[in-house]
Design an enzyme around this catalytic site. Sequence first.
Site, PDB file in Angstrom:
ATOM      1  N   GLN A 106      11.535   5.872  15.284  1.00 50.97           N
ATOM      2  CA  GLN A 106      10.777   4.642  15.532  1.00 50.97           C
ATOM      3  C   GLN A 106       9.567   4.855  16.434  1.00 50.97           C
ATOM      4  OE1 GLN A 106      10.879   1.552  14.354  1.00 50.97           O
ATOM      5  NE2 GLN A 106      12.607   1.941  12.991  1.00 50.97           N
TER       6      GLN A 106
ATOM      7  N   THR B 121      15.492  22.217  -3.594  1.00 51.53           N
ATOM      8  CA  THR B 121      14.031  22.152  -3.698  1.00 51.53           C
ATOM      9  C   THR B 121      13.481  21.001  -2.855  1.00 51.53           C
ATOM     10  OG1 THR B 121      14.215  23.065  -5.909  1.00 51.53           O
ATOM     11  CG2 THR B 121      12.133  21.977  -5.361  1.00 51.53           C
TER      12      THR B 121
ATOM     13  N   ALA C 238       9.363   9.928   7.212  1.00 55.96           N
ATOM     14  CA  ALA C 238       8.040   9.624   6.629  1.00 55.96           C
ATOM     15  C   ALA C 238       7.813   8.131   6.429  1.00 55.96           C
ATOM     16  CB  ALA C 238       7.885  10.350   5.291  1.00 55.96           C
ATOM     17  N   HIS C 239       8.844   7.409   5.977  1.00 55.98           N
ATOM     18  CA  HIS C 239       8.568   6.018   5.596  1.00 55.98           C
ATOM     19  C   HIS C 239       8.314   5.124   6.805  1.00 55.98           C
ATOM     20  CE1 HIS C 239      12.654   4.023   6.126  1.00 55.98           C
ATOM     21  NE2 HIS C 239      13.022   5.281   6.155  1.00 55.98           N
TER      22      HIS C 239
ATOM     23  N   ASN D 278      15.106   0.623  17.178  1.00 59.03           N
ATOM     24  CA  ASN D 278      14.592  -0.008  15.962  1.00 59.03           C
ATOM     25  C   ASN D 278      14.724  -1.531  15.951  1.00 59.03           C
ATOM     26  OD1 ASN D 278      17.208   1.384  15.836  1.00 59.03           O
ATOM     27  ND2 ASN D 278      17.541   0.168  14.002  1.00 59.03           N
TER      28      ASN D 278
ATOM     29  N   CYS E 107      25.218  -8.549   7.739  1.00 57.88           N
ATOM     30  CA  CYS E 107      26.193  -9.328   6.965  1.00 57.88           C
ATOM     31  C   CYS E 107      26.860  -8.381   5.979  1.00 57.88           C
ATOM     32  CB  CYS E 107      25.461 -10.425   6.224  1.00 57.88           C
ATOM     33  SG  CYS E 107      26.568 -11.593   5.475  1.00 57.88           S
TER      34      CYS E 107
HETATM   35  N1  PLP Z   1      16.679   6.393  13.341  1.00 51.55           N
HETATM   36  C1  PLP Z   1      16.085   5.215  13.546  1.00 51.55           C
HETATM   37  C2  PLP Z   1      15.756   4.808  14.949  1.00 51.55           C
HETATM   38  C3  PLP Z   1      15.743   4.387  12.474  1.00 51.55           C
HETATM   39  O1  PLP Z   1      15.155   3.210  12.707  1.00 51.55           O
HETATM   40  C4  PLP Z   1      16.048   4.827  11.166  1.00 51.55           C
HETATM   41  C5  PLP Z   1      15.734   3.995  10.007  1.00 51.55           C
HETATM   42  O2  PLP Z   1      15.545   2.814  10.074  1.00 51.55           O
HETATM   43  C6  PLP Z   1      16.680   6.074  11.000  1.00 51.55           C
HETATM   44  C7  PLP Z   1      16.976   6.824  12.105  1.00 51.55           C
HETATM   45  C8  PLP Z   1      17.016   6.588   9.635  1.00 51.55           C
HETATM   46  O3  PLP Z   1      15.874   7.070   8.982  1.00 51.55           O
HETATM   47  P1  PLP Z   1      15.860   7.221   7.401  1.00 51.55           P
HETATM   48  O4  PLP Z   1      15.783   5.839   6.835  1.00 51.55           O
HETATM   49  O5  PLP Z   1      14.642   8.039   7.113  1.00 51.55           O
HETATM   50  O6  PLP Z   1      17.107   7.926   7.004  1.00 51.55           O
END
Ligand code: PLP
Length: 357
Positions: free
Chosen positions: A150, A209, A171-172, A121, A296
Amino acid sequence: MLDSIRREVVEFFGNPSSSHFAGNSSRDSLEHAREKIANALGVSAFSLIFTSGGTEANNMAIFGSELPLICSSIEHSSVFNCEPYEIIPVDENGQLDISYLEKFLSGMSSPKILSVMLANNETGSVLDPNNELAKLKEKYNFLLHVDGVQGFGKILNYKIPEHVDLFSISAHKVHGLKGAGALYVKDGLELANPFSKGGSHEFGMRPGTENQMGILSLAYMTDKIYSDVYHQKRIADIEQKRGLLEFLLKGKAIPNCTKHRILNTSSLYFPDVSDVILFIELLSDEGLCVSGGSACSSGIKRPSRVLSSIFGKDDPRTKGSVRFSLSVDTTEQDIYKAVDIVNKVLNTYKEIENDKR
Ligand code: PLP
């Protein structure tokens, strides 16, 4: 997307676990979403468990396996904080040190779970670009979990490979809603459920749910990523915009980890910057949101664990790098605007640093 899923949620308002007709149609809509995502990833629908996101999917895979964890040194904190038994280093490009891993696996006396992210990430680096893990899986006894959060949606037409036992998505990260994700569990693999106690939702693994709206958003975006040719072209075009960004910042910034990386991420090292937090704040004041190689917390500035592990704690790249993330919505004009802001902020930054002296 929102209009489409809102319509579906309003139409199918019942609780998917209720046995009346309203519940049944809601259940059908949820199962349809599960099928769509599973088909895209090339797996069967009943192998997907919906979760609240990537963190929960990662925790479910690792703790559910009830095996000691081996993971790379640059895993997301939702893996890295799961008490690893062994940490595998990565090289300067953020790729897994396969010989270190093989040495560890060859001396292993009992099965373990190995968790390796598809792409990082902070740097975008793909950890196993040459599919070395598939070969290791044939030789050694371990479960393989891939944190696909990612990489999913950015590596076009990605299918979960046969050698992967567990795979997480969120999802996001693909422009769906926050608070939904899924864990793929290979057919025949049984996971324990050490944390979540309740009803039989999600095969008993994730009682409560389901987040119908979040799940539908994940299915909607998955469908777009895998079947909408126009959207696929927009994804592919991100790489050219990243190239433009890096080209325009030549002389000011040096890209990190450029060998095998996903197409939307640019980890940029600014040799003139040593206080990344200040740099990010100045960029943000000008309307440009980038993220730090630094975190930080409680007023203490800590260098990024990921960059520290790739370059070393005291390397200037660890202290002076920020991550730019691009998306399908990023235009060439955005890139030119971003570069103008960076140039302006670099001057302000220099003035502030000079004043300190
Ligand atoms: N794994 C990676 C590589 C991520 O970049 C992130 C979120 O930034 C996550 C896991 C965690 O995902 P979530 O925010 O849906 O919990």
